[in-house]
Design a protein around this motif. Structure first.
Motif, PDB file in Angstrom:
ATOM      1  N   VAL A   1     -10.317   7.024  -8.453  1.00 10.64           N
ATOM      2  CA  VAL A   1     -10.004   6.580  -6.582  1.00 10.64           C
ATOM      3  C   VAL A   1      -9.017   4.848  -6.952  1.00 10.64           C
ATOM      4  O   VAL A   1      -9.242   4.237  -7.448  1.00 10.64           O
ATOM      5  N   ARG A   2      -8.018   4.734  -5.920  1.00 11.13           N
ATOM      6  CA  ARG A   2      -7.283   3.824  -5.887  1.00 11.13           C
ATOM      7  C   ARG A   2      -7.826   2.814  -4.925  1.00 11.13           C
ATOM      8  O   ARG A   2      -8.809   3.123  -3.747  1.00 11.13           O
ATOM      9  N   ARG A   3      -8.337   1.722  -5.260  1.00 12.11           N
ATOM     10  CA  ARG A   3      -8.396   0.782  -4.744  1.00 12.11           C
ATOM     11  C   ARG A   3      -7.436  -0.207  -3.963  1.00 12.11           C
ATOM     12  O   ARG A   3      -6.215  -0.023  -4.611  1.00 12.11           O
ATOM     13  N   VAL A   4      -7.609  -0.896  -2.852  1.00 14.75           N
ATOM     14  CA  VAL A   4      -6.761  -1.659  -1.856  1.00 14.75           C
ATOM     15  C   VAL A   4      -7.628  -2.805  -1.914  1.00 14.75           C
ATOM     16  O   VAL A   4      -8.520  -2.931  -1.520  1.00 14.75           O
ATOM     17  N   VAL A   5      -6.727  -4.073  -2.208  1.00 20.20           N
ATOM     18  CA  VAL A   5      -7.424  -5.092  -1.854  1.00 20.20           C
ATOM     19  C   VAL A   5      -7.828  -4.829  -0.225  1.00 20.20           C
ATOM     20  O   VAL A   5      -7.692  -5.126   0.614  1.00 20.20           O
ATOM     21  N   ASP A   6      -8.945  -5.903  -0.972  1.00 22.72           N
ATOM     22  CA  ASP A   6     -10.188  -6.296   1.376  1.00 22.72           C
ATOM     23  C   ASP A   6      -8.935  -6.431   1.952  1.00 22.72           C
ATOM     24  O   ASP A   6      -8.921  -7.679   1.532  1.00 22.72           O
ATOM     25  N   GLY A   7      -9.105  -6.454   2.995  1.00 25.23           N
ATOM     26  CA  GLY A   7      -8.469  -7.031   4.042  1.00 25.23           C
ATOM     27  C   GLY A   7      -6.914  -6.502   4.036  1.00 25.23           C
ATOM     28  O   GLY A   7      -6.384  -7.194   5.019  1.00 25.23           O
ATOM     29  N   SER A   8      -6.229  -5.841   3.345  1.00 24.16           N
ATOM     30  CA  SER A   8      -5.203  -5.236   3.309  1.00 24.16           C
ATOM     31  C   SER A   8      -5.294  -4.819   4.553  1.00 24.16           C
ATOM     32  O   SER A   8      -5.785  -4.004   5.240  1.00 24.16           O
ATOM     33  N   SER A   9      -3.685  -5.015   5.604  1.00 25.57           N
ATOM     34  CA  SER A   9      -3.051  -3.359   6.207  1.00 25.57           C
ATOM     35  C   SER A   9      -3.111  -2.355   6.027  1.00 25.57           C
ATOM     36  O   SER A   9      -3.410  -1.770   4.919  1.00 25.57           O
ATOM     37  N   PRO A  10      -2.861  -1.235   7.518  1.00 25.99           N
ATOM     38  CA  PRO A  10      -3.337   0.108   7.016  1.00 25.99           C
ATOM     39  C   PRO A  10      -1.904   0.474   7.006  1.00 25.99           C
ATOM     40  O   PRO A  10      -2.428   1.709   5.764  1.00 25.99           O
ATOM     41  N   THR A  11      -1.283  -0.459   6.452  1.00 22.44           N
ATOM     42  CA  THR A  11       0.103   0.236   5.879  1.00 22.44           C
ATOM     43  C   THR A  11       0.028   0.318   4.267  1.00 22.44           C
ATOM     44  O   THR A  11       0.524   1.638   4.102  1.00 22.44           O
ATOM     45  N   ILE A  12      -1.109  -0.452   3.339  1.00 22.96           N
ATOM     46  CA  ILE A  12      -1.297  -0.945   2.204  1.00 22.96           C
ATOM     47  C   ILE A  12      -2.181   0.791   2.315  1.00 22.96           C
ATOM     48  O   ILE A  12      -1.911   1.382   0.833  1.00 22.96           O
ATOM     49  N   TYR A  13      -3.041   1.119   2.907  1.00 22.87           N
ATOM     50  CA  TYR A  13      -3.821   1.969   2.387  1.00 22.87           C
ATOM     51  C   TYR A  13      -2.655   3.208   2.630  1.00 22.87           C
ATOM     52  O   TYR A  13      -3.568   4.405   2.330  1.00 22.87           O
ATOM     53  N   ALA A  14      -1.909   3.958   4.082  1.00 25.29           N
ATOM     54  CA  ALA A  14      -0.913   4.933   3.532  1.00 25.29           C
ATOM     55  C   ALA A  14      -0.156   5.238   2.852  1.00 25.29           C
ATOM     56  O   ALA A  14       0.068   6.292   2.344  1.00 25.29           O
ATOM     57  N   GLU A  15       0.196   3.445   1.827  1.00 25.24           N
ATOM     58  CA  GLU A  15       0.637   3.693   0.961  1.00 25.24           C
ATOM     59  C   GLU A  15       0.479   4.766  -0.362  1.00 25.24           C
ATOM     60  O   GLU A  15       1.091   5.451  -1.030  1.00 25.24           O
ATOM     61  N   GLN A  16      -1.136   4.268  -0.425  1.00 26.20           N
ATOM     62  CA  GLN A  16      -2.330   5.012  -1.924  1.00 26.20           C
ATOM     63  C   GLN A  16      -1.446   6.349  -1.470  1.00 26.20           C
ATOM     64  O   GLN A  16      -1.863   6.799  -2.233  1.00 26.20           O
ATOM     65  N   LEU A  17      -1.938   6.501   0.486  1.00 28.75           N
ATOM     66  CA  LEU A  17      -2.798   7.805   0.688  1.00 28.75           C
ATOM     67  C   LEU A  17      -1.449   9.230  -0.024  1.00 28.75           C
ATOM     68  O   LEU A  17      -1.109   9.955  -0.365  1.00 28.75           O
ATOM     69  N   ALA A  18      -0.100   8.325   0.873  1.00 28.43           N
ATOM     70  CA  ALA A  18       1.676   8.888   0.598  1.00 28.43           C
ATOM     71  C   ALA A  18       1.624   9.214  -1.057  1.00 28.43           C
ATOM     72  O   ALA A  18       2.020  10.538  -0.923  1.00 28.43           O
TER      73      ALA A  18
END
Length: 677
Positions: free
Chosen positions: A616-633
């Protein structure tokens, strides 16, 4: 020989400082015990330790132990009375309580004694502590007294509360060069000859040394004891109601100045402790009797489901009774010892321990009422309880709690607005629970550290149990393909799923913005919201889906049966959970996905709350949707999601199994040295 498991309660000394002889006696005892014994100090969190204690090499705790292990507890004043009165029957056999109280005697024979089981009463506190600094407040009060060029008659607060005695004293000093100063208690009589002061030890010492006489009560004094007056260079006289007071000269003639008392032998109390027999506490039962007070499956929500799994695991280790207003299924009822409705006739003393389950919903109010009345261990499922507290306390009560915990007034007419401000508050508002529980269990290390830092309570972290225990063979390629076909999932396109209740505060719109980014990069996917959703929110989300051109790749499935929910856990390829929640709130939805070995992307605190494995990849709370999209990509491009379960899954399932949870729970209460633990 040093006494094992010795605890000294210094909360009274924290509350009143060094203003009372009892507090000073306890502080002197603390200094003596720290030097000679392995002693633990029981203190109030947030209140500073009195001068001299903070530098002592003693362990400090803020709540009594939960573990069924014998210990000796020394306490004084109101705290000793409260402990003696309200100690739960489950703990009484394990606690030897030594109460420090005043023993009335003649003159200097009176004093503080410690007494309890196997200790008839041994004198403590008739020793003078080393001098302490005079505080600025004391110096100010002493300065006001210096402006009065007369001799001083000091009156302890207990004596000052008696109108008849004070009238006689005023008459005795009237027309003389003396004035009356009442110590740490207002005079029951107002007169020009009287001044009231409230001094700490430094100021008391100075004032006593400058006085002509200190008037003490026959019982326990409020401000100063006879041996302290003598040691500080003053003279004292004991007065009772009804004593005749003819003149100030007569009082001074009867006064005792020195040599009337003998100090306690410093080693006598230590010797008495060492001479106490070993505590004969009962052994932990192999199958303890435990009451679990909780909502229960098939009621909706995570805690009822979790309670069922815990109950089934506990039946293997203890004699378990369920107290609930839920309608348990017959196959589950048969496995427990008994099932009862919540009632004021709850026989708490029948059980070796009582465990309550609390969550953020009004259905927990009757459970909380039993907790307040009988005490016990709480499994705290939610990091905030504002919805529950709004029902329990009402608007005015909730506003009072907010002011008490936050130090600032907040309107409570809109609980939703309060919930959205939780991160700004900086604390989870759990004092109503922690203050009445005898121990609190949380499922997040973050929650444990926060509660432990804020409140006086025994807090334990137990890894959250997995509601769904998937076997490795259930996650094979064939099983996953079958689940995809039966769930309407295209097996040729990566399937991303967000599980759990669909809510704006749970990141629903952030998920859509993330997916919009992903689609704009030309990445193919299908996305499902699997979980309950309000009809009005569903319509609002579909408007966003159309506006973001996601109609062909996003579906809102809504609530499904448990059987279908399990199929989606197997059919999905990637879990996406975006949720900014403070204070270590555990994500049951992410836990479900991890239990199925699903790779994913999640907010950092959400992943940390369940100790999610590395897949499960972790994204810092409050990050923009772009950061989540990068991890998904990146995850989709790597095709790592095709390897199910992900790395670290086996260790995670062992640690988060409900059998381990049940064993940890009983070990926390009864100790690990039990059969089966």
């Amino acid at each position: 020989m040093k006494m094992v498991n010795l605890i000294l309660d210094v909360r009274l000394a924290q509350q009143v400082g060094r203003t009372s002889p009892l507090a000073r006696a306890l502080l002197g005892l603390a200094r003596q015990l720290v030097q000679a014994e392995s002693v633990t100090l029981l203190a109030t969190r947030g209140a500073p330790l009195p001068e001299g204690l903070a530098s002592m090499p003693a362990r400090v705790i803020y709540a009594l132990p939960v573990l069924r292990k014998p210990f000796t507890l020394i306490s004084g004043g109101c705290y000793a009375n409260e402990l003696a009165t309200n100690m739960r029957p489950q703990m009484r056999p394990f606690v030897r309580l030594l109460s420090v109280s005043w023993r009335r005697g003649v003159g200097a024979a009176a004093g503080y004694v410690a007494a309890g089981p196997d200790l008839a009463g041994i004198s403590i506190g008739r020793q003078v502590n080393p001098p302490v600094d005079i505080s600025e407040l004391d110096q100010l009060q002493l300065g006001l007294i210096e402006d009065v060029p007369t001799s001083l008659l000091l009156v302890d607060g207990v004596v000052a509360s008696n109108k008849d005695v004070m009238r006689n004293l005023v008459a005795a000093v009237r027309g003389t060069d003396s004035r009356i100063v009442t110590l740490n208690g207002a005079s029951a009589v107002e007169a020009p000859e009287i001044m009231d002061v409230h001094l700490d030890e430094g100021g008391l010492r100075e004032l006593v040394s400058r006085s002509s006489l200190v008037v003490l009560p026959a019982g326990e004094p409020t401000a100063v004891a006879a041996w302290e007056v003598e040691a500080w260079g003053g003279a004292w006289l004991q007065i009772e109601a009804g004593d005749g007071i003819k003149s100030l000269a007569e009082l001074r003639e009867k006064a005792i100045k020195s040599g009337h008392y003998a100090e306690d032998d410093p080693g006598a109390f230590l010797a008495a402790l060492d001479a106490l027999p070993s505590q004969a506490a009962p052994e932990a039962p192999l199958r303890p009797k435990v009451a679990l007070v909780t909502p229960m499956f098939p009621d909706m929500g995570g805690p009822p489901h979790s309670s069922l799994d815990l109950a089934m695991a506990l039946t293997e280790l203890c004699e378990l009774d369920i107290w609930t207003n839920s309608d348990m299924l017959p196959l589950h009822r048969r496995r427990v010892h008994g099932v009862y409705r919540l009632s004021d006739l709850f026989p708490a003393d029948r059980y070796d321990e009582v465990v309550y389950v609390l969550g953020n919903h009004q259905m927990y109010v009757p459970i909380y009422a039993l907790l307040r009345r009988y005490g016990g261990i709480v499994i705290q499922h939610d990091a905030h309880m504002l919805d529950f507290l709004n029902v329990l306390l009402g608007r005015e009560g909730l506003e009072k709690l907010l002011k008490q915990e936050l130090g600032k007034s907040y309107p409570a007419h809109d609980v939703g607005a309060l919930i959205s401000s939780l991160s700004d508050f900086g604390r989870p508002l759990l004092s109503p629970v922690v203050d009445v529980a005898d121990g609190v269990i949380v499922h997040s290390p973050t929650a444990r550290s926060i509660i432990d830092e804020l409140y006086d309570g025994h807090v334990e972290y137990l890894p959250v149990g997995m509601p769904y225990s998937f076997k490795l063979q259930e996650l094979s390629s064939d099983k996953r393909l079958s689940a995809k076909y039966s769930s309407g999932v295209d097996p040729l396109i990566p399937c991303i799923i967000s599980f759990g209740e669909v809510h704006l505060q749970k990141g629903a719109k952030q998920c859509l913005f993330t997916l919009s980014e992903l689609k704009s990069w030309g990445i193919g996917f299908q996305f499902l919201f699997v979980g309950p959703v309000r009809s009005d929110l569903k319509s609002e989300l579909y408007e966003h889906i159309q506006r973001l051109d996601l109609t062909d790749c996003v579906k809102i499935i809504g609530a499904v049966s448990e059987e279908q929910y399990n199929r989606y856990l197997v059919a999905g390829d990637i879990v996406l959970q975006i949720r900014q929640i403070p204070f270590g709130q555990v994500s049951g939805a992410l836990l479900d996905a991890v239990s199925a070995g699903m790779h994913g992307v999640a907010s950092e605190n959400l992943a940390r709350s369940i100790e999610a494995p590395q897949f499960v990849r972790r994204v810092v709370d409050g990050s923009s949707p772009t950061i989540y999209a990068e991890q998904l990509a990146d995850l989709i491009a790597s095709k790592a999601y095709e390897e199910r379960p992900g790395p670290g899954w086996a260790d995670f399932t062992v640690k988060h199994d409900f059998g381990a949870y049940a064993r940890n729970l009983l070990a926390m209460i009864f100790g690990p040295a039990r059969e089966g633990l």
